[in-house]
Scaffold this motif. Structure first.
Motif, PDB file in Angstrom:
ATOM      1  N   MET A 152       4.023  10.978  -1.234  1.00 29.84           N
ATOM      2  CA  MET A 152       4.843  10.645  -2.393  1.00 29.84           C
ATOM      3  C   MET A 152       5.569   9.340  -2.092  1.00 29.84           C
ATOM      4  O   MET A 152       6.264   9.232  -1.083  1.00 29.84           O
ATOM      5  CB  MET A 152       5.864  11.743  -2.689  1.00 29.84           C
ATOM      6  N   LEU A 168       6.932  11.544   2.510  1.00 36.48           N
ATOM      7  CA  LEU A 168       7.657  11.028   1.364  1.00 36.48           C
ATOM      8  C   LEU A 168       8.371   9.767   1.813  1.00 36.48           C
ATOM      9  O   LEU A 168       9.140   9.792   2.777  1.00 36.48           O
ATOM     10  CB  LEU A 168       8.651  12.052   0.829  1.00 36.48           C
ATOM     11  N   SER A 179       9.007  15.096   4.552  1.00 35.70           N
ATOM     12  CA  SER A 179       7.646  15.445   4.130  1.00 35.70           C
ATOM     13  C   SER A 179       7.602  15.640   2.615  1.00 35.70           C
ATOM     14  O   SER A 179       8.631  15.864   1.966  1.00 35.70           O
ATOM     15  CB  SER A 179       7.186  16.734   4.811  1.00 35.70           C
ATOM     16  N   ASN A 180       6.412  15.555   2.073  1.00 33.33           N
ATOM     17  CA  ASN A 180       6.187  15.928   0.675  1.00 33.33           C
ATOM     18  C   ASN A 180       5.788  17.398   0.680  1.00 33.33           C
ATOM     19  O   ASN A 180       4.606  17.746   0.647  1.00 33.33           O
ATOM     20  CB  ASN A 180       5.100  15.062   0.052  1.00 33.33           C
ATOM     21  N   TYR A 182       5.892  19.713  -1.451  1.00 34.46           N
ATOM     22  CA  TYR A 182       5.150  20.213  -2.600  1.00 34.46           C
ATOM     23  C   TYR A 182       3.654  20.139  -2.345  1.00 34.46           C
ATOM     24  O   TYR A 182       2.923  21.115  -2.554  1.00 34.46           O
ATOM     25  CB  TYR A 182       5.533  19.412  -3.840  1.00 34.46           C
ATOM     26  N   GLN A 183       3.181  18.994  -1.875  1.00 40.06           N
ATOM     27  CA  GLN A 183       1.753  18.854  -1.612  1.00 40.06           C
ATOM     28  C   GLN A 183       1.328  19.614  -0.364  1.00 40.06           C
ATOM     29  O   GLN A 183       0.197  20.116  -0.289  1.00 40.06           O
ATOM     30  CB  GLN A 183       1.365  17.377  -1.481  1.00 40.06           C
ATOM     31  N   ASP A 198       8.245  19.094   8.025  1.00 37.52           N
ATOM     32  CA  ASP A 198       9.422  18.431   7.478  1.00 37.52           C
ATOM     33  C   ASP A 198      10.377  18.016   8.598  1.00 37.52           C
ATOM     34  O   ASP A 198      10.907  16.903   8.595  1.00 37.52           O
ATOM     35  CB  ASP A 198      10.123  19.355   6.488  1.00 37.52           C
TER      36      ASP A 198
END
Length: 232
Positions: A152, A168, A179-180, A182-183, A198
């Motif tokens: 992201m 991210l 971290s992203n 969601y993905q 993360d």
């Protein structure tokens, strides 16, 4: 088989599958290969010559030299976006992309599948954007950078370095924030693995620790392999 608006320009070198919708005043020229069920909005330009100083620009739109453009299936390209022909290779877009208005994709870029580019995002030449990456509104990416899968990029960010998978990033110049997640969850990582990833990105903003973690994580190691391969 394809719904092409009467005001659209579709050159003789363009080939396409079925179920495509080509909107008003769209321009498709040069060697463009379009798959099935793509939606091309008004004013979209695909296949114009690469923006390279000294390039021999055509005197006729019937034949536009360049490396060509290949676009897969079920992509949405909204109003005014531009995808230029390749210079050294082919400019490519995979499947199921969502490319919003005024997006710019320069020569020799390679976009994977399920990529999202928000309004006004821009890619310089030779950029690689891997599967399920998401570039926020107005994001800019320097030439030859590699955006890993599931990344992201925050709104208005300027990417000057390669971005590892599932990160991210934000800012100018952009930096890894976390971290992203969601993905990470979408590709099937467990809650524990998401927490570890993360923490790795937050503790080491270079991304080295997180990449090592991903390389040893089931379901994510292939993302690292593909990212490393794209970086050459």
């Amino acid at each position: 088989m394809n719904a092409i608006h009467p005001s659209a320009v579709v050159g003789p070198e363009v080939t396409m599958g079925t179920g495509n919708v080509i909107g008003p005043f769209a321009v498709l020229v040069g060697r463009v290969e379009l798959g099935d069920h793509n939606w091309i909005g008004s004013g979209v330009t695909i296949g114009a010559p690469p923006e390279v100083r000294g390039w021999d620009h055509p005197t006729s739109w019937d034949s536009v030299d360049g490396g060509g453009v290949q676009i897969g299936h079920r992509n949405v390209l909204r109003e005014g976006c531009q995808i230029h022909q390749g210079w050294k290779a082919v400019t490519k877009l995979g499947d199921d992309g969502f490319i919003m208005n005024q997006v710019y994709v320069a020569h020799d870029c390679r976009l994977g599948s399920h990529v999202t580019m928000a309004s006004g995002a821009r890619l310089a030449g030779h950029v690689v954007v891997q599967d399920r990456a998401n570039l926020g509104m107005g994001a800019l990416v320097h030439q030859r950078r590699v955006i890993g899968a599931g990344v992201m990029v925050g709104m208005g960010s300027v990417v000057t370095r390669d971005v590892p998978p599932l990160a991210l990033v934000m800012g100018n110049p952009s930096r890894i924030s976390r971290s992203n997640r969601y993905q990470a969850e979408r590709i099937g990582l467990s809650a524990e693995d998401c927490d570890r990833l993360d923490a790795a990105y937050r503790s080491d903003l270079s991304g080295v620790v997180a990449v090592e973690l991903l390389a040893s994580t089931a379901g994510a190691s292939s993302l690292v392999e593909e990212w490393v391969s794209a970086r050459g």
